[in-house]
Design an enzyme around this catalytic site. Sequence first.
Site, PDB file in Angstrom:
ATOM      1  N   ASP A  53       0.746  -1.300   0.062  1.00  0.00           N
ATOM      2  CA  ASP A  53       0.010   0.036   0.070  1.00  0.00           C
ATOM      3  C   ASP A  53       0.762   1.186  -0.097  1.00  0.00           C
ATOM      4  O   ASP A  53       0.425   2.243   0.547  1.00  0.00           O
ATOM      5  CB  ASP A  53      -1.108   0.153   1.121  1.00  0.00           C
ATOM      6  CG  ASP A  53      -1.711  -1.361   1.185  1.00  0.00           C
ATOM      7  OD1 ASP A  53      -2.543  -1.706   0.058  1.00  0.00           O
ATOM      8  OD2 ASP A  53      -1.869  -1.926   2.337  1.00  0.00           O
ATOM      9  N   HIS A 107      -4.344  -2.357  -6.479  1.00  0.00           N
ATOM     10  CA  HIS A 107      -3.580  -1.403  -7.158  1.00  0.00           C
ATOM     11  C   HIS A 107      -4.612  -0.030  -7.416  1.00  0.00           C
ATOM     12  O   HIS A 107      -5.454  -0.333  -8.377  1.00  0.00           O
ATOM     13  CB  HIS A 107      -2.671  -1.735  -8.008  1.00  0.00           C
ATOM     14  CG  HIS A 107      -1.582  -2.281  -7.532  1.00  0.00           C
ATOM     15  ND1 HIS A 107      -0.988  -3.318  -8.565  1.00  0.00           N
ATOM     16  CD2 HIS A 107      -0.958  -2.785  -6.484  1.00  0.00           C
ATOM     17  CE1 HIS A 107       0.116  -3.942  -7.666  1.00  0.00           C
ATOM     18  NE2 HIS A 107      -0.097  -3.713  -6.591  1.00  0.00           N
TER      19      HIS A 107
END
Length: 336
Positions: free
Chosen positions: A13, A49
């Site tokens: 992340d 993503h």
Amino acid sequence: MKATCVLGLDFGDEGKGKIVSHLLSQKTLFGKNKFNLCVRYNGGHNAGHSIILNGQKIITHIIPGGILHGIKSIIGHGCVLNPTKFFDELKYLQENGVAWSTNMIKIAYNTHIITQEHIEEDSKDTKIGTTKQGNGPCYRDKYARTGIRAEDIKELKPFLIDMYEELQQPNLNVLFEGAQGFHLDINWGPFYPYLTSSSCGVSGVIDCGVQPKNIKNVVGVCKAYTTYVGAKKFQPDSYGILENIQKIGKEFGATTGRVRQVNFLDLDRINKSIDINGVDTLIINKMDILNKVGGWRLYKDKYLEYFISERDFKSYIKKNIRKGVKIIFSYSPERI
Ligand code: IMP
Ligand code: MG
């Protein structure tokens, strides 16, 4: 062949999707795409993503970012694949205006398949705090040599390729897209068993069939602070600033929606990732969030250092990150 590798230096992340998308949109002097191939080299549907393309937010889990830029994309044999979710994601992309064809998206024939049994087993996990996508059980069966592979699934036949043949094509300029982060790596992650099951660093790229000397550029990504999702306790009990970072930074998992635990950046951890992966360029995302919160802190040698301004924070980072690494501070979810 020339290879560029984008990898997360922390616990996932870090904002790799944005960087991948930026690099893939680069053109040559003649207006052609700079990269002509994009390869995802590790992980499965556990990744999320988030990419902002023409003002629209698109979240992918397994399909490499190349497809969003009309660049041929491969899911490499270091990944694990859930065919149902793969087809769902193709449908989602199409519904969101992203064109694809079986010439544009390819899967290594020997990629291991996440089965319903893997997902059921993983869904019972309470120990590690996995994303419950079946990743761990699938990799376990791969290494136990009891798994099934993409070549065993009829519906995947039109997509299958062999990594050796693909990567031996002439004039390739390949972008390798990593998932998760180096500190979740099965070998290098510090918190076993609170890790993922794949190789998140450049070793995952080399395993795709790239000669190490062809890796010309390693782009490492982190945030101005750290987040981690999983069962291990990571965030100190009372730290108002960290709670503000979580809220203002919208730190929720893209795959699971879980609240991410937040802590301050640890420079030694980032330097370790730089040392092992040979990072050339370091991108530090979400500087804008620290600015909004107004708390510039980081760990160095296990001590929490305090800074009174962003300027001091940045100059400390520049002095203490490994020499020779180009550092880019990023302030926007859309741009570098
Ligand atoms: P798994 O990869 O689903 O088995 O989960 C193992 C650990 O890695 C858990 O702590 C997950 O939260 C974490 N993890 C897996 N994928 C990601 C990701 O894309 N971002 C952040 N953490 C992840
Ligand atoms: Mg993610």
